[in-house]
Design a protein around this motif. Sequence first.
Motif, short mmCIF file in Angstrom:
data_model
loop_
_atom_site.label_atom_id
_atom_site.label_comp_id
_atom_site.label_asym_id
_atom_site.label_seq_id
_atom_site.Cartn_x
_atom_site.Cartn_y
_atom_site.Cartn_z
N VAL A 1 2.09 -8.69 -53.97
CA VAL A 1 3.05 -9.15 -55.23
C VAL A 1 4.35 -8.77 -55.16
O VAL A 1 5.28 -9.34 -55.60
CB VAL A 1 2.33 -8.55 -56.57
CG1 VAL A 1 3.36 -8.55 -57.88
CG2 VAL A 1 0.88 -9.47 -56.84
N SER A 2 4.69 -7.38 -54.77
CA SER A 2 6.15 -7.00 -54.64
C SER A 2 6.73 -7.84 -53.65
O SER A 2 7.84 -8.14 -54.01
CB SER A 2 5.92 -5.53 -54.24
OG SER A 2 7.20 -5.06 -54.42
N ALA A 3 6.28 -8.07 -52.45
CA ALA A 3 7.00 -8.72 -51.51
C ALA A 3 7.10 -10.10 -51.89
O ALA A 3 8.32 -10.67 -51.51
CB ALA A 3 6.13 -8.65 -50.16
N ALA A 4 6.21 -10.85 -52.37
CA ALA A 4 6.23 -12.31 -52.99
C ALA A 4 7.47 -12.23 -54.02
O ALA A 4 8.21 -13.25 -53.98
CB ALA A 4 4.98 -12.89 -53.39
N ALA A 5 7.41 -11.26 -54.87
CA ALA A 5 8.42 -10.99 -55.99
C ALA A 5 9.90 -11.18 -55.28
O ALA A 5 10.61 -11.78 -55.89
CB ALA A 5 8.36 -10.10 -57.14
N ALA A 6 10.06 -10.31 -54.53
CA ALA A 6 11.27 -10.11 -53.87
C ALA A 6 11.82 -11.40 -53.26
O ALA A 6 12.82 -11.87 -53.24
CB ALA A 6 11.16 -8.85 -52.84
N ALA A 7 10.74 -12.00 -52.51
CA ALA A 7 11.07 -13.16 -51.72
C ALA A 7 11.63 -14.35 -52.77
O ALA A 7 12.67 -15.00 -52.59
CB ALA A 7 10.06 -13.59 -51.16
N ALA A 8 10.95 -14.49 -53.73
CA ALA A 8 11.33 -15.41 -55.10
C ALA A 8 12.59 -15.14 -55.36
O ALA A 8 13.33 -15.98 -55.66
CB ALA A 8 9.93 -15.36 -56.11
N SER A 9 12.90 -13.86 -55.71
CA SER A 9 14.26 -13.41 -56.49
C SER A 9 15.41 -13.61 -55.27
O SER A 9 16.35 -14.19 -55.72
CB SER A 9 13.88 -11.90 -56.43
OG SER A 9 15.21 -11.65 -57.27
N ASP A 10 15.00 -13.56 -54.06
CA ASP A 10 16.18 -13.90 -53.00
C ASP A 10 16.40 -15.34 -52.94
O ASP A 10 17.48 -15.73 -52.75
CB ASP A 10 15.59 -13.40 -51.75
CG ASP A 10 15.69 -11.92 -51.62
OD1 ASP A 10 16.32 -10.94 -52.23
OD2 ASP A 10 14.88 -11.48 -50.32
N LYS A 11 15.47 -16.05 -53.41
CA LYS A 11 15.59 -17.65 -53.52
C LYS A 11 16.22 -17.93 -54.85
O LYS A 11 16.11 -19.12 -55.21
CB LYS A 11 14.65 -18.36 -53.24
CG LYS A 11 14.40 -18.27 -51.60
CD LYS A 11 15.45 -18.91 -50.83
CE LYS A 11 15.16 -19.10 -49.22
NZ LYS A 11 16.29 -19.54 -48.36
N LEU A 12 16.61 -16.93 -55.81
CA LEU A 12 17.09 -17.13 -57.16
C LEU A 12 16.03 -17.85 -58.10
O LEU A 12 16.39 -18.63 -59.20
CB LEU A 12 18.24 -18.37 -57.06
CG LEU A 12 19.50 -17.84 -56.05
CD1 LEU A 12 20.53 -18.77 -56.04
CD2 LEU A 12 19.91 -16.39 -56.51
N ALA A 13 14.88 -17.29 -57.74
CA ALA A 13 13.84 -17.83 -58.78
C ALA A 13 14.21 -16.88 -60.14
O ALA A 13 14.83 -15.94 -60.18
CB ALA A 13 12.58 -17.22 -58.31
N THR A 14 13.62 -17.42 -61.32
CA THR A 14 14.01 -17.08 -62.69
C THR A 14 12.58 -16.74 -63.22
O THR A 14 11.58 -17.20 -62.65
CB THR A 14 14.75 -17.81 -63.35
OG1 THR A 14 13.88 -19.19 -63.59
CG2 THR A 14 16.18 -18.06 -63.06
#
Length: 126
Positions: free
Chosen positions: A11-24
């Motif tokens: 979850v932590s890794a996926a959230a970081a990847a999403a955030s890096d791609k400007l997910a909100t």
Amino acid sequence: MPASDRSLELVSAAAAAASDKLATDVIALDVSDQLFITDAFLLASAPNERQVRAIAEAIEEALLPRGAKPVRREGEREGRWVLLDFVDVVVHVQHTEEREYYALERLWKDCPLIELPEHAVSDQQA
């Protein structure tokens, strides 16, 4: 039984990847007490189909080195709601309109939030 350490790592890794791609609106829910098929949901939003797909791809790429490969993938073609099932974690990357309409966090409101590392949470929370 709370989400496993493995699920929390993914979850932590996926959230970081999403955030890096400007997910909100990146949030994670511990659904382990409600569902026996998975431990956690990760929810993320994007304003357009192209970005939804880019976020989903980034999450897949981030989890692959951790030995996690999706067993099921849905919605990539349309790019409105991409579901990635990593067994321990199910990722929902939704177009902002779908996120508001389906309101998964409201459906799963009885499930506790999983605290995400600061670097994994977008500054662009809606």
